[in-house]
Write an enzyme that holds these catalytic residues in place. Structure first.
Site, PDB file in Angstrom:
ATOM      1  N   HIS A   1      42.696  34.246  42.751  1.00 18.76           N
ATOM      2  CA  HIS A   1      41.293  34.432  43.122  1.00 18.76           C
ATOM      3  C   HIS A   1      40.418  33.855  42.020  1.00 18.76           C
ATOM      4  O   HIS A   1      40.906  33.563  40.927  1.00 18.76           O
ATOM      5  CB  HIS A   1      40.970  35.927  43.303  1.00 18.76           C
ATOM      6  CG  HIS A   1      41.080  36.683  42.018  1.00 18.76           C
ATOM      7  ND1 HIS A   1      42.292  37.159  41.539  1.00 18.76           N
ATOM      8  CD2 HIS A   1      40.155  36.996  41.083  1.00 18.76           C
ATOM      9  CE1 HIS A   1      42.095  37.749  40.367  1.00 18.76           C
ATOM     10  NE2 HIS A   1      40.808  37.660  40.062  1.00 18.76           N
TER      11      HIS A   1
ATOM     12  N   HIS B   1      37.321  30.091  37.460  1.00 19.64           N
ATOM     13  CA  HIS B   1      38.697  29.632  37.329  1.00 19.64           C
ATOM     14  C   HIS B   1      39.633  30.522  38.130  1.00 19.64           C
ATOM     15  O   HIS B   1      39.279  31.645  38.491  1.00 19.64           O
ATOM     16  CB  HIS B   1      39.130  29.647  35.860  1.00 19.64           C
ATOM     17  CG  HIS B   1      39.206  31.032  35.299  1.00 19.64           C
ATOM     18  ND1 HIS B   1      38.081  31.709  34.859  1.00 19.64           N
ATOM     19  CD2 HIS B   1      40.245  31.896  35.148  1.00 19.64           C
ATOM     20  CE1 HIS B   1      38.439  32.915  34.440  1.00 19.64           C
ATOM     21  NE2 HIS B   1      39.745  33.062  34.624  1.00 19.64           N
TER      22      HIS B   1
END
Length: 177
Positions: free
Chosen positions: A37, A120
């Site tokens: 995620h 990220h």
């Protein structure tokens, strides 16, 4: 007391592509593919009443779906690397969504996020990996090419207190659009 954070889920086909980056570095604990995620806002351990306030604040967000681009592999930690990541392009819609969440959560009394937002996907957490080993890993993965997907929602995740987090549970989903 739930440990909460908001994020954008990674579609299965993109997660599969990212999973091909696994392996090849001593001291890496690779994240389970289903837990990939992009964290938007870490909230932390809060009581149930505060969790309800968080949910009501997040329900106020109205934004259009947008494209997310994962553009490069990298690491966090400098001389003492602690993570291998797929960095996302900090495009305006993504950064604005995170900033709106930050503002709304501060208004209801959630402490400010001390870290700068760097979008990220964490692929691995590192222990005892040398900076040279990480540099070698990243140089051999130079073939990584951009992955794009549409973010059509963001979610409120919960996690158990554990080393490296996970498994993550979607507590609520907030559609974009």
């Amino acid at each position: 007391m739930p440990r909460l954070f908001t994020g954008i889920e990674i579609p299965p086909e993109v997660a599969t592509d990212l999973s091909l980056m696994r392996g090849g570095i001593y001291g890496a604990r690779w994240i389970d593919v289903e837990n990939y995620h992009i964290t938007l806002r870490f909230i932390g351990d809060i009581d149930d009443s505060s969790a309800d306030d968080v949910h009501m604040a997040l329900e106020q967000i109205r934004r259009k779906p947008f494209e997310v681009t994962l553009e490069t592999l990298g690491s966090f930690g400098g001389d003492k690397p602690r993570a291998i990541v797929a960095k996302a392009k900090p495009a305006a819609p993504l950064v604005e969504l995170q900033a709106q969440q930050e503002r709304l959560l501060r208004r209801i009394g959630i402490a400010p996020e001390p870290r700068k937002f760097t979008p990220h996907v964490t692929l691995a957490r590192l222990r005892a990996a040398s900076s040279m080993a990480v540099a070698d890993y990243l140089s051999t993965r130079g073939f990584f090419f951009s992955r794009r997907f549409e973010a059509s929602r963001f979610v409120l995740f919960s996690s158990r207190a554990s080393t490296g987090g996970g498994p993550y549970v979607v507590e609520a989903a907030y559609p974009l659009g």
